[in-house]
Design an enzyme around this catalytic site. Structure first.
Site, PDB file in Angstrom:
ATOM      1  N   GLU A  12       0.795  -1.234   0.000  1.00 59.23           N
ATOM      2  CA  GLU A  12       0.000   0.000   0.000  1.00 59.23           C
ATOM      3  C   GLU A  12       0.831   1.290   0.000  1.00 59.23           C
ATOM      4  OE1 GLU A  12      -3.128   0.008   2.892  1.00 59.23           O
ATOM      5  OE2 GLU A  12      -3.916  -1.907   2.235  1.00 59.23           O
ATOM      6  N   GLU A  41      -5.013  -8.735   1.086  1.00 61.73           N
ATOM      7  CA  GLU A  41      -5.676  -8.426   2.361  1.00 61.73           C
ATOM      8  C   GLU A  41      -7.157  -8.223   2.119  1.00 61.73           C
ATOM      9  OE1 GLU A  41      -4.181  -5.035   4.545  1.00 61.73           O
ATOM     10  OE2 GLU A  41      -2.104  -5.678   4.279  1.00 61.73           O
TER      11      GLU A  41
END
Ligand code: FCB
Length: 450
Positions: free
Chosen positions: A161, A356
């Protein structure tokens, strides 16, 4: 799901390890940031976290009990290289080495993320991602990881991220190191982080001791269509890759972070709109950034519903009053695990993982001593049904639930619980939640029971 579909769970170093000051580990930006008052819910920090550094063997047994095929974890950069580059901390290498061995002994495939937000503070002091040497810094970590772990680990992700460690860390300043930088600087950092990704890929390949599967794990809020009418699907597709309207919010998008990596160019729309803020971008940079990877991944939690407006432009569909939300306020939008992977696969054409997905609940230990979390089971069942639909259409390799265990949820400290395993932070006692037992069945039946 196909026979070799990987069912896993994920964590990251700062969120679970603790031992922030032990055995030669250096400080990272989160160690510094959380120790300053006022940033984190309840003044919490990751000093002890889940004490995984000392309890990893117990945690691996629990993974085995859940029946995980794979475990995605990140290495703490400052535990391995206390100054960020240079001197190696052998105790840190030993910790991950033992963890990897324990996983393999229990039949669990390790997936390593090189950088999950915890840049060594020594590097932050040298300008962090603003420093043009930062790609070489990540390459140093990649080299060490390849040399010391890739005999036993074949799966690596470079960055987790980047939207967050640049956008939240340096633009809105709500994550470590907590800076509010000019837009111009953040574009330069993003460019350096993408170059760092490229250098990490090259370095892992060069020093890898076996053929490696290398990927990249950004995040997105996926767009999904209100109906299956082709116009709505097209509207959602366009919204999915569009840039945010507000430039101050620029980091929150898919295409700026993934087009250069997978298509070798920044999106045209962005090059025009962001022109005043952009650093020099050369052909050589783009070649480095698009160094071929084997798999592409995204962390996807939620998204927004889109329809085609009468003016031929995508428009957001408002959420109705009482729309389902998780305990940390995130909307429950299972459709994102069908449309997200599908749109991403169409555009980037790479074997795909969900690295995720999961939900926060305010779980408690009940009178019977167990942790009942029907909301999480319901959430995962809804999302995984959608993912199963996607798996019938695209090359989907695996799913990592976030998170193996309750942990330090950044700004929210320990107030939000994402785990399949409940952690009592007073005693470090672990309890498998009902969702862990449920997930075991999903794994055992390869998703047939969904
Ligand atoms: C993601 C992060 C992860 C965790 C989840 C809830 O953005 O990658 O560390 O905090 O959100």
């Amino acid at each position: 799901m196909t026979r070799d579909f990987v069912w896993g769970a994920a964590t990251s170093a700062y969120q679970i390890e603790g031992a922030y000051d032990e055995d030669g580990k250096g400080r990272n930006v989160w160690d510094i940031y959380t120790h300053e008052p006022g940033h984190i819910f309840g003044g919490h920090n990751g000093d002890i976290a889940c004490d995984h550094y000392h309890r990893f063997r117990e945690d691996v047994s629990l993974m085995k009990e859940i029946g995980l095929n794979a475990y995605r974890f990140s290495v703490s950069w400052a535990r391995l290289l206390p100054e960020g580059t240079g001197k190696v901390n052998e105790a840190g290498v030993q910790f991950y080495s033992e963890l990897i061995d324990a996983l393999l002994e229990n039949g669990i495939t390790p997936y390593i993320t090189l950088h999950h937000w915890d840049m060594p503070y020594a590097l932050c002091k040298r300008g962090g991602w603003m420093n043009p040497e930062s790609p070489e810094w990540l390459a140093a970590l990649a080299k060490l990881a390849a040399e010391r772990f890739s005999d036993r680990v074949a799966h690596f992700f470079t960055l987790n991220e980047p939207q967050c460690f640049v956008g939240l860390g340096y633009l809105t300043g709500v994550h470590a190191p907590g800076l509010k930088c000019p837009l111009r600087d953040t574009f330069e950092m993003a460019h350096n982080a993408l170059k760092a990704h490229g250098r990490a890929v090259q370095t892992l390949r060069l020093y890898g001791k076996q053929p490696l599967e290398i990927g990249y794990a950004p995040t997105c809020s996926a767009a999904y269509p209100e109906t299956e009418r082709p116009e709505d699907v097209e509207a959602a597709r366009r919204a999915m890759f569009a840039l945010p309207e507000d430039d101050r919010n620029w980091a929150w998008n898919v295409s700026w972070w993934s087009d250069p990596v997978l298509l070798g160019r920044y999106p045209e729309e962005g090059l025009e709109r962001y022109a005043p803020y952009l650093p020099k971008i050369t052909e050589a940079d783009l070649k480095l950034i698009s160094e071929p990877i084997d798999v592409y991944a995204q962390n996807i939690y939620n998204g927004r519903c889109v329809r085609m407006g009468i003016d031929g432009q995508p428009e957001w569909v408002e959420r109705y009053a009482g729309f389902p939300r998780t305990s940390n306020g995130w909307p429950v939008t299972p459709e994102v695990l069908y449309w997200g992977p599908k749109f991403l696969y169409e555009r980037y054409k790479k074997p795909f993982y969900i690295t995720e997905n999961g939900m926060a609940c305010h779980d408690v230990v009940s009178l019977d001593g167990r942790v009942h979390d029907p909301n999480r089971i319901d959430f995962l069942a809804r999302y995984l049904r959608e993912l199963k639909k996607a798996a019938a259409e695209i090359d989907l390799r695996g799913f990592f639930q976030w998170s193996l265990m309750d942990n330090f949820e950044w700004k929210k400290g320990y107030s939000e619980r994402f785990g399949l395993i409940f952690v009592d932070y007073r005693t470090q006692k672990r309890i498998l939640k009902d969702s862990a037992e449920w997930y075991r069945e999903v794994i055992q039946t390869d998703g047939k029971n969904l």
